[in-house]
Write an enzyme that holds these catalytic residues in place. Structure first.
Site, PDB file in Angstrom:
ATOM      1  N   LYS A   1      42.468  39.370  24.145  1.00 23.08           N
ATOM      2  CA  LYS A   1      42.413  40.660  24.829  1.00 23.08           C
ATOM      3  C   LYS A   1      43.816  41.106  25.206  1.00 23.08           C
ATOM      4  CE  LYS A   1      39.482  42.886  28.335  1.00 23.08           C
ATOM      5  NZ  LYS A   1      38.470  42.621  29.390  1.00 23.08           N
TER       6      LYS A   1
ATOM      7  N   CYS B   1      35.657  44.554  25.410  1.00 25.52           N
ATOM      8  CA  CYS B   1      35.367  45.349  26.598  1.00 25.52           C
ATOM      9  C   CYS B   1      36.279  46.573  26.701  1.00 25.52           C
ATOM     10  CB  CYS B   1      35.427  44.460  27.832  1.00 25.52           C
ATOM     11  SG  CYS B   1      34.446  45.061  29.238  1.00 25.52           S
TER      12      CYS B   1
ATOM     13  N   GLU C   1      31.258  38.561  25.698  1.00 25.72           N
ATOM     14  CA  GLU C   1      32.608  38.319  26.208  1.00 25.72           C
ATOM     15  C   GLU C   1      32.629  37.025  27.021  1.00 25.72           C
ATOM     16  OE1 GLU C   1      36.053  40.675  28.821  1.00 25.72           O
ATOM     17  OE2 GLU C   1      34.012  41.473  28.743  1.00 25.72           O
TER      18      GLU C   1
END
Length: 318
Positions: A137, A171, A46
């Site tokens: 994201k 995540c 990430e």
């Protein structure tokens, strides 16, 4: 025709935070190392480019921001990349030279409107040297919202490759059941989960996704030490009492029935190499297919808005 075999390399490392050049140099060296071991697909953590600013507050308190924090954020903004841009062109040349697919977590700077907003993104680059897709994201977690904007449904990306369909979520997006379902519905075979979560519970998450999605799950995390932080940051005081190891890692590869192909790597930099047999994906869906024979569309339905959400329409942003 899909190839049943793929060799995958998962990088667990960290660059010098806020240092785009350091990130690019490490991506180049690790990719060449992976390609030298025969990798077809190389996965980085990430926001590896230019790093995850764990522990830093950027001068914020509820209701206020200070000047020093704004200066640090501008420094972070300057180390972000645009997609497409100079850095993705260089990464494309790297992918073409080594013949691999690259999946890299990046901090993406908006290039269409104000150019002021950053996104926590993943960029997919094919061995032809082209950007094959990206994902932003959907919901930055907790105080990450100070740094990054929210993505939209237009980047719920899954990409066809000679060895199956690849894609993923970043995540804690992986805790969003509907986001996972949207990925499963695109026939994903290799589910990639770049993360900054080094806790034991993350391992439960990736093993569950593998069982639920009947797919391989590839989790890449950073191994971060405090000496990778520039000491001249205004907000360096935020981490002065933190331990030397800021993130212990935990990268792993999980098979489509939830078993480890490669167990988690902790407390060191490293690279996980594994040969995946994609025929196991079809075998695993014999008794469970979340969006197929085990779904109940008469009871449950999911509507996914794949439209790009623009604040202003009608202008040519190129």
């Amino acid at each position: 025709m899909t190839k049943n075999q793929i060799r995958i390399a998962v990088v667990q490392a960290s660059p010098i935070l806020f240092d785009k050049l350091s990130s690019m140099e490490k991506i180049i060296s690790k990719t060449k190392e992976a390609a030298g071991q025969g990798a077809d697909l190389v996965v980085f953590p990430e926001v590896f480019l230019p790093g995850y600013p764990r522990g830093l507050g950027f001068g914020t308190r509820v209701g206020s921001r200070n000047t020093a924090g704004r200066e640090d954020w501008k420094r972070y903004w300057e180390s972000a990349i645009e997609i497409p841009g100079v850095e993705t062109e260089a990464l494309g040349e790297l992918a073409k030279e080594t013949g691999v697919y690259l999946v890299i977590g990046v901090v993406e700077r908006d290039r269409e409107f104000s150019r002021g907003t950053l996104y926590n993104s993943v960029v997919y680059i094919g061995p032809d040297g082209e950007v094959a897709g990206k994902h932003r994201k959907l919901v930055p977690t907790g105080s990450e919202r100070l740094l990054w904007g929210q993505g939209d449904g237009s980047t719920l990306t899954v990409i066809d490759t000679p060895f199956g369909r690849i894609g993923g979520l970043i995540c804690w997006e992986n805790y969003m059941p509907l986001a996972r379902t949207a990925m499963y519905a695109q026939g994903i075979d290799i589910f990639i989960t770049p993360t900054a979560d080094a806790r034991d519970t993350w391992q439960s998450t990736i093993r569950h996704i593998a069982c639920e999605g009947r797919c391989f799950v590839v989790s890449s995390n950073q191994f971060v030490t405090k000496d990778s932080y520039p000491a001249d940051l205004a907000c360096y005081e935020d981490i002065k009492d933190d331990p030397g190891i800021m993130c212990r890692g935990g990268s792993a590869i999980v098979g489509p029935l939830g078993e480890y192909v490669v167990e988690p790597l902790y407390n060191q930099e490293g690279m996980l190499i594994a040969d995946l047999d994609l025929s196991l994906v079809a075998q695993s869906r014999f008794d469970f297919d979340a969006v197929g024979h085990y779904s109940r569309p008469d009871v449950f339905q999911l509507i996914v808005n794949r439209q790009k959400q623009d604040i202003v329409r009608g202008f040519n942003q190129e």
